[in-house]
Design a protein around this motif. Structure first.
Motif, short mmCIF file in Angstrom:
data_model
loop_
_atom_site.label_atom_id
_atom_site.label_comp_id
_atom_site.label_asym_id
_atom_site.label_seq_id
_atom_site.Cartn_x
_atom_site.Cartn_y
_atom_site.Cartn_z
N GLN A 551 5.39 -10.84 -4.59
CA GLN A 551 4.94 -10.63 -3.22
C GLN A 551 6.03 -11.00 -2.22
O GLN A 551 6.27 -10.28 -1.25
N VAL A 554 8.91 -8.45 -2.38
CA VAL A 554 8.54 -7.18 -1.74
C VAL A 554 8.52 -7.34 -0.23
O VAL A 554 8.92 -6.42 0.52
N LEU A 558 10.82 -4.69 1.72
CA LEU A 558 10.27 -3.73 2.69
C LEU A 558 10.92 -3.90 4.05
O LEU A 558 11.12 -2.91 4.76
N LEU A 566 12.05 -5.26 -9.33
CA LEU A 566 11.28 -6.40 -9.81
C LEU A 566 11.32 -6.39 -11.33
O LEU A 566 10.96 -5.38 -11.96
N TYR A 598 2.92 -2.81 -9.71
CA TYR A 598 3.96 -2.79 -8.67
C TYR A 598 4.74 -1.48 -8.72
O TYR A 598 5.10 -0.91 -7.68
N TYR A 602 4.57 0.66 -5.28
CA TYR A 602 5.76 0.57 -4.42
C TYR A 602 6.88 1.51 -4.83
O TYR A 602 7.99 1.44 -4.29
N ASP A 605 8.48 3.38 -2.08
CA ASP A 605 9.38 2.57 -1.24
C ASP A 605 10.71 2.32 -1.94
O ASP A 605 11.54 1.53 -1.44
N ILE A 607 11.08 0.78 -4.76
CA ILE A 607 11.05 -0.49 -5.49
C ILE A 607 10.62 -0.22 -6.93
O ILE A 607 9.54 0.30 -7.18
#
Length: 686
Positions: A551, A554, A558, A566, A598, A602, A605, A607
């Protein structure tokens, strides 16, 4: 400025080098060069140079007059005799009769006249040292002197300050032309004690090491005294928001704004590492209402341009309560900086015949009103260099504005210096490592797998932060990697501790790109007999800590807007549970699916989220006592137990580290689980 010469230290240096056959003059040259190089008000990061003329035997055994001059790549602050390569003086002196000499030919001639052909390239200012007759010559980029020469009336100021004791050399780009110009200025008045190089720096000379060094101190002191005379207040403060916001929130926004997509590799970014500085002097400078004028005029000395570019990026003052607005403003400022740099390159490259290739157009210094400044670089070391030079610029420009108006070399001269082949050579042409510019965080960093992973990522060019419950151990491991690695205490089961650690990483490096969530603990027990407290403790460390770490990662990723990676250590227990290992395996299985969640949530994004399933790794979890116990329970030797896989090879922490590194480099791989166990069909995913 006071002389740092200590006679006893000088003689100790002479005695020390005498054991290696080094002559006293060369030993004292080393001693005073270090005195100069260790004072940041005189020399920063490879700038400046010194020399001594003496006689040495060449490889043929002939007694030869030589110039021992600082070699390219050596830092004056820690120089050794090898950093002062010897060149034949007679041949170099003949060059003064020429009308012209290209930079490339100058380097060739200097190398051709080295006494030892394995020596580093002599300084680009070797010929200036050659064309002056003195035994010892010192050159620095004194900040105080720059405050004087970066003025429209620099010649008049120098005549006022030095009253004929120093010659004045108009600005000429370093190389053969500057050497001839300096020689001619000296010939007109051979009684001078040194030379002031307009917009550039200062030379002093003498018959012995102490005289040349202390003349430098004296002349710089006179400049300092003049800067204190009739000094006016500078930099009226602009109207700023009451709070700029937290550094840990500002830095990732800026880092994302200046990152450039890699045109050659889809999904890759050219990221920069940050180094933050602030002080009353810096705030006075960056908070000034007229900062766009005085900060963007140019560099205080041409030597800085290859490390800081010729002007900083200046962003609007952030308002801590409106960070979304600041993020948009930062992107606009970065775009304007890059467009301005490209236009600067285009018009000057046309003038230069269109032969240059544009360098990375991203800034190397960012000024943030209300906060301070950032130095930027492809490594923490490079970022620190940029920040150091930016601080020197703050001082030099402030001094110049306090007694007049800052007026450095013009745009064409700055371009010629920035794209000068000999200056570019200082930066080296080595291929960058694959993770250059990236910041990696490893939890459980003091453990076997964590430390091996941190070393692997650092070797691949990343800046690394090691987090561990044992903060002292994390710091020790960080020191064992390199001077830039960061070791921090962090309890991954505590929200505040994890957030504080990630905030510190953002403040130190500018953000986060890769996280290896590795910390864990092995609770055992037959699942039907395990109490709730044991199971909850295991879930707290082996599942919720991974969520907590992810968390926070991220959150920063972001803010940067450049994706990230990750990575989770999930163990083979997530796929192939062992007897009486339910308390450990259950949360590990949940963590495996956490990684996939995740990846799902994400991926848009940029990630990526992947996991490594490892088995039987010697570590804090699988210690020697446990290895002996489990080997005995299976009727195996410890060796056979540790290599009990299809390949019959023991798997090490380094093997796990390489799996994490592979996942970090696989830009089009996410939701992957890599098994590192030597082969265990029961734990195979497919």
């Amino acid at each position: 400025m006071k002389s740092a010469w200590v006679e006893r230290d000088a003689q100790v240096t002479v005695a020390h080098y005498a054991k290696a056959g080094i002559a006293p003059d060369l030993a004292l040259r080393v001693y005073t060069t270090r005195l100069l190089g260790r004072d940041p008000k005189l020399v920063l990061h490879g700038g400046g140079n010194t020399s001594v003329k003496m006689r040495l035997r060449d490889l043929n055994g002939d007694d030869t007059e030589v110039l021992c001059v600082k070699g390219s790549g050596w830092d004056m602050g820690n120089i050794e005799p090898a950093g002062l390569p010897a060149v034949r003086l007679e041949n170099l002196r003949k060059l003064r009769m020429r009308d012209a000499l290209s930079d490339e030919d100058m380097v060739k001639v200097q190398r051709a006249n080295l006494i030892d052909p394995t020596s580093p390239n002599p300084s680009v200012e070797t010929l200036l040292h050659t064309f002056l007759p003195h035994t010892f010559i010192d050159h620095t980029h004194s900040t105080a002197v720059l405050g004087i020469v970066d003025q429209p009336n620099s010649r008049d100021l120098c005549e006022e300050i030095y009253n004929g004791r120093m010659g004045f050399v108009r600005y000429v780009m370093p190389g053969f032309g500057l050497a001839k110009e300096a020689g001619e200025v000296f010939d007109k008045n051979p009684k001078v004690e040194g030379l002031i190089l307009d917009k550039h720096g200062i030379f002093t000379f003498g018959d012995d090491a102490r005289q040349a060094y202390e003349r430098m101190i004296d002349m710089v002191t006179l400049a300092e005294e003049r800067l204190r005379k009739n000094r006016k207040s500078v930099f009226v403060t602009a109207q700023l928001p009451q709070s700029a916001g937290a550094l840990s929130e500002i830095a990732p926004i800026l880092r994302g704004a200046v990152a450039l997509p890699d045109a050659k590799i889809e999904g890759a970014w050219k990221r920069l590492v940050f180094d933050f500085r602030t002080s009353d002097a810096i705030r006075n400078f960056v908070d000034g209402a007229d900062v766009q004028r005085y900060a963007r005029v140019g560099v205080i000395t041409p030597d800085h341009t290859i490390r800081t570019k010729n002007w900083p990026m200046i962003v609007p003052a952030p308002d801590g309560g409106k960070l979304a607005d600041f993020k948009q403003a930062a992107k606009i400022a970065a775009g304007e900086f890059i467009d301005h740099y490209k236009a600067y390159f285009a018009r000057n490259n046309d003038r230069a015949g269109g032969t240059k290739t544009m360098l990375d157009p991203a800034p190397r210094v960012i000024l943030v009103p209300g906060l301070g400044l950032f130095g930027l670089g492809r490594s923490k070391k490079a970022a620190k260099v940029a920040a150091d030079l930016a601080e020197a610029a703050v001082e030099g420009i402030t001094d110049a504005e306090a007694i007049g108006r800052f007026s450095p070399i013009g745009e064409e001269d700055m371009f010629d210096m920035e794209y000068w082949s000999l200056e570019q050579a200082k930066l080296g042409g080595a291929k960058e490592p694959p993770l250059a510019g990236q910041i990696a965080v490893i939890t459980g960093g003091a453990g076997a797998i964590g430390f091996a992973t941190a070393k692997a990522f650092a070797a691949a060019g990343a800046e690394v932060a090691l987090l561990d419950l044992d903060g002292d151990a994390a710091q020790d491991k960080a020191k064992a990697i390199d001077g830039a690695a960061l070791g921090l205490p962090c309890d991954v089961t505590d929200d505040a501790s994890v957030r504080a650690a990630f905030d510190m990483i953002a403040e130190t490096f500018g953000g986060v790109d890769i996280v290896v969530s590795n910390a864990g603990g092995a609770w055992q027990g037959r699942i039907g007999e395990v109490n709730d407290e044991t199971l909850r403790k295991s879930f707290e460390l082996n599942f919720f800590s991974h969520q907590r770490v992810a968390q926070n990662a991220v959150r920063i990723m972001l803010a940067q807007g450049t994706g990230g990676c990750l990575l989770f250590n999930t163990s083979k227990q997530a796929i192939n549970p062992g007897p009486n290992f339910g308390p450990y395996g259950l949360p590990k299985a949940a963590t495996l699916f956490l990684a996939r969640q995740y990846a799902l949530d994400y991926g848009a994004d940029g990630i990526r989220a992947n996991a490594v399933n490892a088995d039987r790794i010697r570590s804090g979890l699988l210690n020697e006592e446990m290895i002996a116990s489990r080997a005995q329970a299976r009727g195996l030797s410890e060796k056979d137990y540790m290599s009990g896989n299809l390949l019959q090879r023991e798997v090490t922490a380094d093997d796990v580290a390489q799996a994490f590194l592979h996942q970090a480099l696989a830009l089009k791989t996410t939701a992957d689980v890599t098994t590192v166990d030597g082969g265990n069909i029961a734990a195979a995913l497919r």
